[in-house]
Design a protein around this motif. Structure first.
Motif, short mmCIF file in Angstrom:
data_model
loop_
_atom_site.label_atom_id
_atom_site.label_comp_id
_atom_site.label_asym_id
_atom_site.label_seq_id
_atom_site.Cartn_x
_atom_site.Cartn_y
_atom_site.Cartn_z
N ALA A 150 0.83 -1.23 0.00
CA ALA A 150 0.00 0.00 0.00
C ALA A 150 0.85 1.26 0.00
O ALA A 150 0.50 2.27 0.59
CB ALA A 150 -0.95 0.00 1.19
N GLY A 151 1.98 1.18 -0.70
CA GLY A 151 2.84 2.35 -0.80
C GLY A 151 3.75 2.56 0.38
O GLY A 151 4.40 3.60 0.49
N ARG A 152 3.83 1.60 1.29
CA ARG A 152 4.70 1.74 2.46
C ARG A 152 6.07 1.09 2.24
O ARG A 152 6.92 1.14 3.12
CB ARG A 152 4.04 1.15 3.70
CG ARG A 152 2.69 1.80 3.99
CD ARG A 152 2.21 1.51 5.39
NE ARG A 152 0.89 2.05 5.59
CZ ARG A 152 0.64 3.35 5.83
NH1 ARG A 152 1.62 4.20 5.90
NH2 ARG A 152 -0.61 3.76 6.00
N GLU A 153 6.26 0.49 1.06
CA GLU A 153 7.57 -0.09 0.72
C GLU A 153 7.75 0.02 -0.78
O GLU A 153 6.80 -0.16 -1.56
CB GLU A 153 7.66 -1.55 1.17
CG GLU A 153 9.02 -2.17 0.85
CD GLU A 153 9.16 -3.60 1.31
OE1 GLU A 153 10.20 -4.22 1.04
OE2 GLU A 153 8.19 -4.11 1.94
N VAL A 154 8.98 0.30 -1.19
CA VAL A 154 9.32 0.31 -2.60
C VAL A 154 10.56 -0.57 -2.79
O VAL A 154 11.56 -0.43 -2.07
CB VAL A 154 9.57 1.75 -3.13
CG1 VAL A 154 10.66 2.45 -2.35
CG2 VAL A 154 9.92 1.73 -4.61
N ARG A 155 10.46 -1.52 -3.73
CA ARG A 155 11.56 -2.45 -3.99
C ARG A 155 12.18 -2.10 -5.34
O ARG A 155 11.47 -1.95 -6.34
CB ARG A 155 11.07 -3.89 -3.97
CG ARG A 155 10.67 -4.33 -2.57
CD ARG A 155 10.31 -5.79 -2.52
NE ARG A 155 9.91 -6.19 -1.17
CZ ARG A 155 9.50 -7.41 -0.83
NH1 ARG A 155 9.43 -8.37 -1.76
NH2 ARG A 155 9.17 -7.69 0.41
N ILE A 156 13.51 -2.00 -5.34
CA ILE A 156 14.25 -1.59 -6.53
C ILE A 156 15.19 -2.71 -6.93
O ILE A 156 15.98 -3.20 -6.10
CB ILE A 156 15.05 -0.30 -6.28
CG1 ILE A 156 14.10 0.83 -5.88
CG2 ILE A 156 15.86 0.10 -7.49
CD1 ILE A 156 14.10 1.15 -4.42
N ILE A 157 15.11 -3.13 -8.18
CA ILE A 157 16.04 -4.11 -8.74
C ILE A 157 17.02 -3.35 -9.63
O ILE A 157 16.60 -2.65 -10.56
CB ILE A 157 15.29 -5.19 -9.55
CG1 ILE A 157 14.31 -5.93 -8.63
CG2 ILE A 157 16.28 -6.18 -10.17
CD1 ILE A 157 13.43 -6.93 -9.36
N VAL A 158 18.32 -3.47 -9.34
CA VAL A 158 19.35 -2.71 -10.06
C VAL A 158 20.04 -3.61 -11.07
O VAL A 158 19.98 -4.85 -11.00
CB VAL A 158 20.36 -2.10 -9.08
CG1 VAL A 158 19.68 -1.13 -8.15
CG2 VAL A 158 21.09 -3.18 -8.30
N GLN A 159 20.73 -2.97 -12.00
CA GLN A 159 21.52 -3.69 -12.99
C GLN A 159 22.85 -4.09 -12.37
O GLN A 159 23.63 -3.23 -11.95
CB GLN A 159 21.73 -2.81 -14.22
CG GLN A 159 20.43 -2.39 -14.91
CD GLN A 159 20.64 -1.37 -15.99
OE1 GLN A 159 21.78 -1.03 -16.31
NE2 GLN A 159 19.54 -0.88 -16.57
N ALA A 160 23.11 -5.38 -12.33
CA ALA A 160 24.29 -5.88 -11.61
C ALA A 160 25.59 -5.40 -12.21
O ALA A 160 26.58 -5.21 -11.48
CB ALA A 160 24.26 -7.42 -11.61
N GLU A 161 25.62 -5.17 -13.53
CA GLU A 161 26.88 -4.74 -14.16
C GLU A 161 27.20 -3.28 -13.91
O GLU A 161 28.34 -2.84 -14.09
CB GLU A 161 26.84 -5.01 -15.67
CG GLU A 161 25.79 -4.21 -16.43
CD GLU A 161 24.42 -4.88 -16.43
OE1 GLU A 161 23.55 -4.43 -17.19
OE2 GLU A 161 24.24 -5.86 -15.67
N LYS A 162 26.18 -2.49 -13.47
CA LYS A 162 26.41 -1.06 -13.20
C LYS A 162 26.52 -0.73 -11.71
O LYS A 162 27.20 0.23 -11.34
CB LYS A 162 25.27 -0.24 -13.81
CG LYS A 162 25.26 -0.24 -15.32
CD LYS A 162 24.18 0.70 -15.84
CE LYS A 162 24.17 0.74 -17.36
NZ LYS A 162 23.13 1.67 -17.88
N ILE A 163 25.85 -1.46 -10.85
CA ILE A 163 25.84 -1.19 -9.41
C ILE A 163 26.50 -2.36 -8.68
O ILE A 163 26.09 -3.51 -8.86
CB ILE A 163 24.40 -0.99 -8.88
CG1 ILE A 163 23.67 0.10 -9.67
CG2 ILE A 163 24.41 -0.67 -7.40
CD1 ILE A 163 24.24 1.48 -9.47
N LYS A 164 27.51 -2.04 -7.85
CA LYS A 164 28.17 -3.07 -7.06
C LYS A 164 27.43 -3.25 -5.74
O LYS A 164 26.59 -2.44 -5.34
CB LYS A 164 29.62 -2.68 -6.81
CG LYS A 164 30.45 -2.60 -8.09
CD LYS A 164 31.89 -2.24 -7.78
CE LYS A 164 32.72 -2.17 -9.07
NZ LYS A 164 34.13 -1.81 -8.80
N ASP A 165 27.81 -4.35 -5.04
CA ASP A 165 27.13 -4.65 -3.78
C ASP A 165 27.25 -3.50 -2.78
O ASP A 165 26.28 -3.13 -2.12
CB ASP A 165 27.70 -5.93 -3.18
CG ASP A 165 27.20 -7.17 -3.91
OD1 ASP A 165 26.15 -7.07 -4.55
OD2 ASP A 165 27.86 -8.22 -3.84
#
Length: 521
Positions: free
Chosen positions: A467-482
């Motif tokens: 209900a808008g209380r959480e946002v999940r983001i999936i990043v591109q592994a080759e551009k963003i490191k851990d």
């Protein structure tokens, strides 16, 4: 001189007087008595001369005394001025001596400074010469290194700085992650305990208000009586209350429509009394409405007193009690504000008690935190600023004033109680079923969340959930490191805080996944 003239005048007057008296005596007493009259005149003249001489002497003595007194005063003033002039002369001489000493001291310091300047100039010349030699040697060494490494110094600097920046970010991310995990581990248990206790101990009724009220009728014939001949009754009722009456095909019911819940309540009570009484005409309508309005003031006061008593807050100003009672007829996102204020007071008191703080002060601040909403429709400004002004006007404690001002983060909290009230306000508003939002606003908030998260580089997909209380983001592994996911989550959360307004909190989760796929043939 004036005294002599006066004496002379007196003598002349006396002389003429004597002559006149003698003349009269001579006329009256005959010629025989002329001699005695002349003697009398002489005697009078003699007495007058003696008196004049006496006055002349007195006048001379008085003039001498005045002259002596003036002379004495002049001499005294002269002595005083001489003494003052002598003091001034001594001060001037002392100042001249001080100035002479300062001038001598300045001369000595000037000579010392001149010597130091010469010494510094000499040292600067030596430093410049050494610097030139060092630069020459450094340039030679840089040229040799560039030939060996086949890379310019600027390129080497950029590469080195980039490498150091990346290493520092990764180390910082690891450190932040470790600190956050430790802090969350230790604080989570305590926070969960405090909040769960607060929520469990508050059994709050869920009150849903709207902009309409429904009045049940004993039968449909009553609708005609309410409308009246040519609509005079319904017009009189609408004019007296300011509420629209909707009489439609709904069986045995009249709908009252108005944005002011107090006016709706007055109309509802008035209409029920008119129906019960049976006498419905313009005069009776005005009489009943005025009576209910007066009773409503007492009802509002009783609601405020009941709320303060239930929460356990004492010594509240009567005007604030009345405004608390008005909150009973005010809603926000369909949540009753008075009920919400009591919930916040309960939550604040429980949390303050668990933390060993002043429960009474926390409850008081929680109960009054939305007091500005009682009059924000009549006055300009936000309900927080209006609430602060009311609290100051009625001499509330500075902790309460700051808690009112800070519960929506308009200002910085200056006490733990202010932070507790802000947290309790969020708890009361965020619990399931507490508030109802419009579907359109709800969808816009979800779209805004996903839009903010997608605006960052390296983000592949975003999903607003819970209900808008959480946002999940999936990043591109080759551009963003851990290690960079920590910074990305913080940046997205910060942008959400700056660009959106929302109740409670929004959880930002950044996920990075690397997949390796191969086939056995």
């Amino acid at each position: 001189m004036e005294i002599n003239i006066t004496i002379l005048i007196i003598m002349v007057v006396l002389l003429f007087t004597g002559v006149f008296v003698g003349f009269l005596a001579r006329k009256i007493f005959s010629e025989g008595k002329v001699k005695s009259a002349e003697e009398l005149a002489k005697k009078i003249i003699s007495d007058a001369e003696r008196e004049a001489e006496t006055k002349k002497k007195e006048a001379i003595i008085e003039a001498k005394e005045h002259l002596y007194k003036s002379k004495t005063e002049f001499e005294k003033e002269t002595r005083d001025k001489k003494v003052e002039i002598q003091k001034l002369e001594r001060r001037v001489i002392q100042r001249e001596e001080n100035l002479d000493r300062k001038i001598d001291l300045l001369d000595r310091r000037e000579k010392e400074l001149s010597a130091k300047e010469k010494d510094i100039d000499e040292k600067n010349r030596n430093v410049d010469e050494l610097t030139r030699k060092y630069k020459t040697l450094l340039e030679e060494e840089i040229q040799k290194l560039e030939k060996i490494s086949t890379m310019s110094s600027e390129e080497a600097k950029r590469q080195l700085m980039l490498q150091m920046k990346n290493d520092a970010r990764l180390e910082a991310a690891e450190t932040i992650k470790k600190i956050e995990e430790e802090a969350k581990e230790s604080a989570k248990k305590k926070a969960n305990k405090v909040i769960s206790l607060a929520i469990q101990r508050v059994a709050a009724d869920q009150v849903v208000e709207s902009t309409v009220s429904v009045v049940d009728l004993p039968n449909d014939e009553m609708k005609g009586r309410i409308i009246g001949r040519e609509g005079r009754n319904i017009r009189a009722l609408e004019i007296a209350t300011g509420v629209d009456l909707i009489i439609d095909d709904t069986p045995e019911a009249v709908i009252l429509s108005c944005f002011d819940p107090i006016k709706r309540e007055i109309t509802r009570i008035s209409l029920e009394r008119l129906i019960s009484d049976g006498r419905i005409h313009p005069g009776r309508i005005e009489e009943v409405v005025e009576k209910v309005k007066k009773e409503m003031e007492n009802i509002i006061k009783e609601e405020g007193e009941r709320a303060a008593f239930e929460v356990g807050v004492e010594n509240i100003h009567p005007e604030l009690i009345r405004l608390l009672g008005k909150l009973r007829y005010r809603t926000s996102y369909s949540q009753n504000i008075l009920q919400h204020s009591k919930e916040v007071a309960y939550f604040s008191g429980i949390i303050a008690g668990e933390l060993g703080l002043d429960e009474r002060m926390a409850k008081r601040a929680g109960l009054l935190h939305d007091i500005g909403k009682a009059v924000d429709q009549q006055e300009e400004g936000t309900h927080t600023q209006i609430g602060v002004d009311l609290a100051k006007k009625y001499n509330e404690h500075s902790v309460v004033i700051n808690a009112i001002a800070a519960h929506h983060e308009d200002v910085d909290p200056l006490s733990i109680e202010a932070i507790i009230v802000s947290a309790a306000d969020t708890l009361s508003a965020a619990r399931p079923g507490a508030r109802r939002e419009m579907l359109e606003a709800y969808i816009k908030r979800l779209e805004k969340l996903e839009e903010i998260a997608s605006s960052f580089e390296g983000v592949d997909k975003t999903y607003a959930i819970q209900a808008g209380r959480e946002v999940r983001i999936i990043v591109q592994a080759e551009k963003i490191k851990d290690g960079e996911t920590v910074f990305l989550a913080r940046d997205i959360a910060k942008k959400i805080e700056e660009g959106m307004s929302y109740p409670g909190e929004i959880k930002v989760t950044v996920m990075r996944e690397t997949r390796a796929v191969d086939y056995a043939k």
